[in-house]
Motif scaffolding. Structure first.
Motif: not given
Length: 587
Positions: A100-107, A324-325, A128-133, A135-139
């Protein structure tokens, strides 16, 4: 070939191998607490070690039944089960916190990047594509790091540990088991690969669907006013059908993998049990050894499945990592680079500026103009001529393909962007209103605290005080998503009040009074006259009353300045301007 996001298509991602260095580089951006990962892994290994010892003790317990029941050994086995479960739970919790710390930092990194990307990026990519990056990709990345990877490590430990112990117990049975287990993987591998491929396709389709729904629902009023329900229903149903087809494939593969796994596992178990029973009958191994070996067999089948799942997750995360990169590698606006400059008393000019939004659509052609300090410079001409693009270039939303925008003879590209925009006040035809209160919209982007008296003062100057005082919570009234709870004219006056509060040195008005009725327009014109005093003012307008008194008017046609001067000079020297005035302003 790349899609709008610049991300690789599923076919390309299939060919792309997982790049561990890229993945770790991405994770390191979040400043992860690796000690939590190491602690979670260590606890997981301890738990796995305890699980490996249980079958060994069980063998001794069962073999001792012929003589006496060993109570102490039974208690030890139960304690090991409990200790293993508790440590495993603690390990899972620590790894969960790490993830969770990693995904929070990534977001945070993604969000920080998004708000600093230039406007041109958002012209090309759906929200919507940006929010997918985001939310979904970071998860997906978090799940690989905090779930799949630790599970893979403990699975390898469990496999190796079980193999070593089993070899010491009976190498014949061990060889049979470790020949049988890879056979299971051979059967399951094609299904796992297909599942991974479908998972990547589903992520891409979800991102596209998110983009469509976001853009449609954000403009629902346009949909309604244009009778666009049927079109949007058809479009949405088409994308839902695509998701449905992918979901069907995923469901079929999932439904196949379960029974096939069960069938192969049962066949393997029956075969191994038969072979083991034969060895017990021949007196080659004891019953306790056979049961202990079977317990190890059960222990290694789980890790084998986990390893297969890990490679499937690796494939999915590869796509997420690349997307994401790619987003994080986009060039962002350098908000704090460059030198500060005081624009007061300096000429604002464009020198031979050309610009195109894309390679095949030139918008401005060799545009030149000069706006003197404390004067009003107006831009007139047919719609689509490039007037608003000129304002966008001054705001530095875009960079000219050729030429320069200068202030006091200096190219504004070398000026600190934050400092530059802090000295500009922009009021557009469709003035943006953020979700939140009136107070939030007035002070948005400004540092420091503002008293109610100061806010009421600028509202009064913009002739917005009366309707705000009539609101339920006045300054603290919510205006709704994109300001839907206030009228267009009220939004304009709040935007003008915000410009008063910013006290800009350069004022840009893009059809600023277009949404107002004649009475409100008269009031706003008085307010704008005060606001324009001692400032460099640029105006885009179709109404003659707005530009007739401008010191300079530049007539823009098809991205080119075809004439300039004051109103009378243009009427006398520019036939197209004269015709434009007669047609547009009914003179």
């Amino acid at each position: 070939m790349q899609n709008q996001m610049g991300a690789e298509t599923p076919k390309e991602m299939k060919r792309e191998q997982f790049k561990f260095r890229d993945f770790i580089s991405l994770i390191n951006r979040t400043k992860p607490r690796y000690w939590q990962l190491y602690l979670g892994l260590a606890l997981g290994m301890v738990s796995t070690g305890a699980q490996l010892v249980v079958p060994k003790f069980t063998k001794d317990l069962i073999n001792g039944f012929a003589h006496h029941f060993n109570v102490q050994l039974m208690i030890m086995v139960i304690v090991l089960f409990i200790v293993s479960a508790v440590i495993s739970a603690i390990s899972g919790s620590v790894l969960g916190i790490f993830g969770e710390h990693v995904v929070a930092g990534l977001r945070r990194s993604l969000w920080d990047k998004l708000v600093r990307l230039p406007v041109s990026y958002f012209d090309e990519v759906k929200t919507g594509e940006i929010t997918s990056r985001l939310v979904n990709d970071s998860s997906q990345i978090k799940d690989l790091l905090a779930v799949s990877f630790p599970r893979m490590v403990t699975s390898i430990l469990q496999l190796v540990g079980a193999l070593v112990i089993m070899l010491f117990m009976d190498w014949h049975m061990t060889i049979v088991m470790f020949v049988a287990v890879p056979l299971v993987m051979v059967v399951m591998l094609p299904i796992m690969r297909a599942t991974g491929k479908i998972g990547r396709q589903r992520q891409d389709k979800l991102a596209k669907f998110n983009g469509t729904t976001e853009s449609t629902l954000s403009e629902i009023r346009l949909v309604k006013s244009s009778n666009g329900e049927k079109y949007e229903t058809k479009t949405g149903f088409g994308e839902i059908q695509d998701l449905y087809k992918i979901g069907l494939k995923e469901a079929i593969y999932d439904s196949i993998s379960g029974p096939v796994m069960t069938m192969v596992m049962m066949a393997m178990f029956v075969g191994i049990l038969s072979y083991g029973a034969l060895r017990v009958i021949n007196g080659e191994i004891t019953m306790g050894t056979l049961l202990s070996l079977l317990m190890y067999l059960f222990q290694i089948t789980g890790p084998v499945v986990s390893l297969g799942q890990f490679f499937s997750d690796l494939s999915k995360t590869n796509g997420s990592t690349m997307r994401v990169r790619e987003l994080l590698s986009q060039p962002e606006e350098a908000l704090d680079l460059g030198h500060d400059i005081d624009t007061e008393g300096k000429d604002l000019a464009m020198n031979d500026v050309s610009f195109a939004y894309s390679d095949d659509a030139q918008v401005l052609h060799h545009v030149n103009f000069e706006a003197k300090p404390n004067t009003v410079t107006a831009f007139a001409g047919p719609s689509g001529g490039g007037k608003s693009t000129i304002f966008s270039l001054i705001e530095r939303y875009y960079t000219p393909a050729k030429g320069q925008v200068t202030i006091g003879g200096q190219d504004i590209s070398g000026v600190n962007l934050t400092d530059w925009r802090s000295q500009i006040g922009l009021v557009s035809q469709d003035s943006a209103i953020m979700s939140g209160t009136v107070r939030h919209n007035l002070t948005y982007g400004l540092e420091g605290e503002y008293s109610d008296e100061e806010l009421w003062n600028v509202l009064q100057m913009a002739y917005a005080e009366d309707f705000v005082r009539e609101m339920p919570q006045q300054l603290d009234t919510e205006v709704g998503e994109r300001g839907v709870k206030v009228s267009g004219g009220q939004r304009q006056r709040i935007a003008i009040a915000r410009a008063f509060l910013r006290d800009p040195k350069i004022l840009m008005l893009d059809e600023a009074t277009a949404s107002l009725d004649s009475e409100s327009e008269a009031m706003i014109q008085k307010a704008l006259t005060k606001l324009m005093k001692d400032r460099t003012t640029l105006i885009i307008a179709h109404r003659l009353s707005t530009i007739v008194d401008a010191n300079q008017i530049y007539f823009i046609e098809n991205g080119t300045v075809t004439g300039h001067g004051n109103h009378q000079e243009l009427l006398d020297s520019h036939p197209v301007y004269k015709e434009y005035v007669e047609n547009q302003f009914k003179l």
